[in-house]
Design an enzyme around this catalytic site. Structure first.
Site, PDB file in Angstrom:
ATOM      1  N   ASP A 115     -14.341  10.309 -44.706  1.00  0.00           N
ATOM      2  CA  ASP A 115     -15.796  10.298 -44.541  1.00  0.00           C
ATOM      3  C   ASP A 115     -16.209  11.083 -43.303  1.00  0.00           C
ATOM      4  OD1 ASP A 115     -18.468   9.773 -44.697  1.00  0.00           O
ATOM      5  OD2 ASP A 115     -18.324   7.668 -44.111  1.00  0.00           O
ATOM      6  N   ASP A 156     -22.047  16.465 -45.384  1.00  0.00           N
ATOM      7  CA  ASP A 156     -21.500  15.110 -45.459  1.00  0.00           C
ATOM      8  C   ASP A 156     -20.599  14.920 -46.671  1.00  0.00           C
ATOM      9  OD1 ASP A 156     -21.168  12.341 -44.986  1.00  0.00           O
ATOM     10  OD2 ASP A 156     -22.805  11.899 -46.363  1.00  0.00           O
TER      11      ASP A 156
END
Length: 407
Positions: free
Chosen positions: A97, A278
């Site tokens: 992440d 992201d």
């Protein structure tokens, strides 16, 4: 014996102070791509929408440990990495992440070894829908051959919500600023990320991560990506990586945020503004005005079943390139790259053979506080992405899959 909080603080200072100088080559590790759902096919869309909202509305600093919307959200479509924790290590499957910096594992899976040290510090994050909370431990963390951190801060989570059973936790490669406020007694101090620790302890020569992805069209997990610690892998991209500075103001500044202007064909749909890159977000989200401009330009219709835009198959030939003007370069999503993989249509409540476009509405017009776009996994699988911590910049390069027609 040092108090636990003091030991953690000393580790923070030792890693973020003067790093040990090293001259080691970058190390590349394979990544596994997959679709990860909790209960239903619709969760991919619901969870992605919730994460986008969290990124859009995030405050500049966390005020307390719980009940604060986090800037990260458990991904449903992305990469995972085999990580060893302990000495001898136990291997865990952790989501990768780039929207968070914390690394944590489920307490039910965690195996304590000789060097493992419990600080007793409560650690956790509240998410838009779900959370993790537990206790901080310091332990050996191994992300690949020769890539071991000694006494890395990790969360051992006894309460976890909304994380797929396929994953044992998360490894955060986001900026260290995203970790501030996650330790109860050290709320103003950051927790060094795994990458920061590798660099600070002299294991890697540069505080840089390179991430390679390729289009994912299967419903089963498969190895089709790579992360490089300490540099980039020139065999995975074309030409040179071109860098753009990360933004220093607005909502995007806590993350891997860059400025971009977006054009469809020769029409500008979003003026130059800030947004984020992201890996934990699946789709590309755009400020409401840019989303509407794109919809109007493509003639797409909103599909309530998938909550995505759709076009008839006969109109595919009329789609134009979508260009992201980042720094001095232009990064193009071809018509095929703007499509959701048709082989995965049923995973988003779509119809087989239909064409769905990979864009979401951020729910707010541009110019209202920043973070006007989010480039998720579907963008990253078309370009090589480099995160340069030391120089506060993000780099991009085309790959063999930038113009692929796999969707």
């Amino acid at each position: 014996m040092f108090p636990a909080a003091l030991l953690t603080l000393l580790l923070v200072f030792s890693i973020t102070g003067s790093p040990v100088k090293a001259d080691n080559p970058p190390v590349s590790i394979s990544l596994t791509s997959g679709l990860y759902f909790s209960n239903s096919t619709y969760n991919l869309l619901e969870n992605d929408n919730a994460r986008v909202k969290a990124l859009r509305d995030s405050s500049m600093r966390r005020q307390n440990l719980v009940n604060v919307p986090s800037t990260n959200f458990y991904p449903n479509y992305g990469h995972s990495l085999a990580v060893g924790i302990g000495n001898p290590p136990t291997t865990y499957n952790l989501f990768l992440d780039s929207g968070s910096g914390n690394t944590w594992v489920r307490a039910s899976k965690y195996v304590e070894t000789g060097p493992s040290f419990c600080t007793g510090q409560p650690v956790g994050l509240a998410y838009v829908s779900g959370s993790f909370s537990g206790i901080e431990w310091l332990d050996y963390v191994t992300v690949g051959p020769g890539l071991t951190v000694i006494l890395q801060s990790i969360g051992v989570a006894d309460q976890v919500e909304l994380l797929s059973r396929n994953a044992d936790g998360i490894i955060g490669i986001g900026p260290v600023a995203t970790t501030v406020g996650t330790l109860q007694d050290l709320r103003t101090e950051p927790i060094p990320t795994v990458t920061d620790s590798l660099f600070g302890q002299g294991t890697i020569s540069e505080n840089i991560l390179g991430v390679f992805s390729q289009p994912y069209t299967s419903s089963s997990s498969q190895i089709n990506g790579q992360i490089t610690f300490g540099g980039t892998d020139p065999t995975k991209y074309n030409g040179n990586i071109e860098y753009a500075p990360t933004v220093s103001t607005g909502r995007s500044r806590m993350f891997w945020g860059v400025n971009s202007r977006i054009t469809y064909g020769n029409k500008e749909i979003l003026r130059s503004t800030d947004g984020i890159v992201d890996s934990g977000t699946t789709f590309i989200s755009l400020a409401s005005d840019a989303y509407q401009n794109y919809q109007l330009a493509t003639g797409a219709k909103y599909d309530s079943a998938t909550t995505l835009l759709t076009i008839p198959r006969k109109k595919y030939g009329t789609l134009l390139n979508l260009d992201f003007h980042i720094g001095e370069q232009i990064y193009t999503l071809t018509p095929n790259a703007q499509m959701w993989p048709r082989s995965l249509n049923t995973k988003i409540n779509g119809k087989m053979g239909s064409i769905y476009l990979i864009f979401r509405d951020r729910g707010r017009p541009s110019g209202q506080g920043g973070s006007d776009f989010c480039l998720g996994y579907v963008f990253m699988q078309r370009f090589y992405v480099a995160y340069d911590v030391t120089n506060s910049r993000v780099g991009f390069a085309t790959t063999a899959f930038t113009d692929a027609t796999t969707n």
